[in-house]
Enzyme design. Sequence first.
Site, short mmCIF file in Angstrom:
data_model
loop_
_atom_site.label_atom_id
_atom_site.label_comp_id
_atom_site.label_asym_id
_atom_site.label_seq_id
_atom_site.Cartn_x
_atom_site.Cartn_y
_atom_site.Cartn_z
N PHE A 145 0.83 -1.19 0.00
CA PHE A 145 0.00 0.00 0.00
C PHE A 145 0.87 1.25 0.00
CE2 PHE A 145 -3.40 -2.49 2.57
CZ PHE A 145 -3.84 -3.10 1.41
N CYS A 202 3.57 2.04 -2.81
CA CYS A 202 4.21 2.49 -4.05
C CYS A 202 3.60 3.82 -4.51
CB CYS A 202 4.05 1.43 -5.14
SG CYS A 202 4.91 1.85 -6.67
N CYS A 236 41.57 20.36 18.15
CA CYS A 236 41.12 21.43 17.25
C CYS A 236 42.15 21.67 16.14
CB CYS A 236 40.89 22.71 18.03
SG CYS A 236 40.31 24.09 17.02
N CYS A 275 40.14 25.21 12.01
CA CYS A 275 39.50 25.48 10.71
C CYS A 275 38.51 26.64 10.80
CB CYS A 275 38.81 24.23 10.19
SG CYS A 275 37.37 23.71 11.17
N CYS A 310 22.95 24.67 21.46
CA CYS A 310 22.16 24.24 20.30
C CYS A 310 22.79 23.07 19.56
CB CYS A 310 21.97 25.41 19.33
SG CYS A 310 23.48 25.90 18.46
#
Length: 432
Positions: free
Chosen positions: A137, A139, A347, A350, A383
């Site tokens: 059920f 596709c 670190c 960058c 965050c």
Amino acid sequence: MADLTSTFVGIKSPNPFWLASAPPTDKEYNVRRAFEAGWGGVVWKTLGAEGPPVVNVNGPRYGAIFGADRRLLGLNNIELITDRPLQTNLREIKAVKRDYPDRAVVVSLMVPCEEEAWKAILPVVEETGADGVELNFGCPHGMAERGMGSAVGQVPEYIEMVTRWCKQNTRMPVIVKLTPNITDVRKPAEAAKRGGADAVSLINTINSITSVNLDAMSPEPMIDGKGTHGGYCGPAVKPIALNMVAEIARNPETAGLPISGIGGVTTWRDAAEFMALGAGNVQVCTAAMTYGFKVVQEMISGLSQWMDEKGHTSTADFIGQATPNVTDWQYLNLNHVTKAVINQDDCIKCGRCYAACEDTSHQAILMSDDRVFTVDDSECVACNLCVNVCPVENCITMKTLDDGAIDERTGEKAGGYANWTEHPNNPSVAAE
């Protein structure tokens, strides 16, 4: 030694890794190769009703999304169900099940939404000795325009009706394959359960156009200058699939309904994540199409090693363990405080974390004249963006503040539990 033996709705297989209904399971030759490589089961590519076979295009059927290293992230296909005669498929299914009695052989089915059509095909599938059927059920292309596939899967009433027809006309377990092209996947899952489904499988492919040929001004894949929407699968859809599996697993109306997890399973870890969220086993397609059938050997060895390390003796030990920890946003602990920490030894200077935070977030990362990057806790909202953009794994981590410690950003004490339902800024709370 971990036991990977799987029993899913009464169907036994030596491991929880099944090939999904797709080109890799379209014929006896492929399925025999798959079983020799170590797959625990297959869902045979979708069979249609007796009569003239389905007609597929004679041109490109796949479009792709690649990562920067040309790793395949997503695959779009416009192929339809099997274009081989029904009797040919049935004969081959019977031969394969006879020779591999310990492997799971489930047959995917898609016929018109008429009771007689389902009543006609179920007995002939049952005669092959197949272990179960999966009702397609999901596709989203080609067949949906004919009133099948996702055209059924998007209407809960149809799902319930067809599932009930099948349960009334076969002894085999009935698995309902759900479409992700719907607002709330819980509704079709509930309908499948009401219809008597033994299990659901998800997700099927997502409606998509992966790219546009800017010379021909046509979607890819392109057939004689034209393109169409197709079904999207592969690693890119895994987050969507995990969420939908979790929604069904934690929904009180469908809790306990067996789930076969599908969508971007490429490694043993992907499989373990699906199973931790409630899937009893997993189905794989794109990984096999990308790396070949022997990719399952890495999945088997990886899952077995992880289970040994965690002390799991069987997959039942961890299936659904993560489900109780999936919650709604409003119940998250607002008093849990973390801060980003940069490991100066790791670190590489960058500056990605600085650029991301300075330009798009909270200006919480400081850069010295000699490019030493540090976190300003008085601005950091935790965050996690810096962690995700950093190219060095574990260079930036999140540290949880101890209970009672002062959050420099808010001046409030960390610790304890409080959520949005009781927060004074919540209008519902203020109204009480």
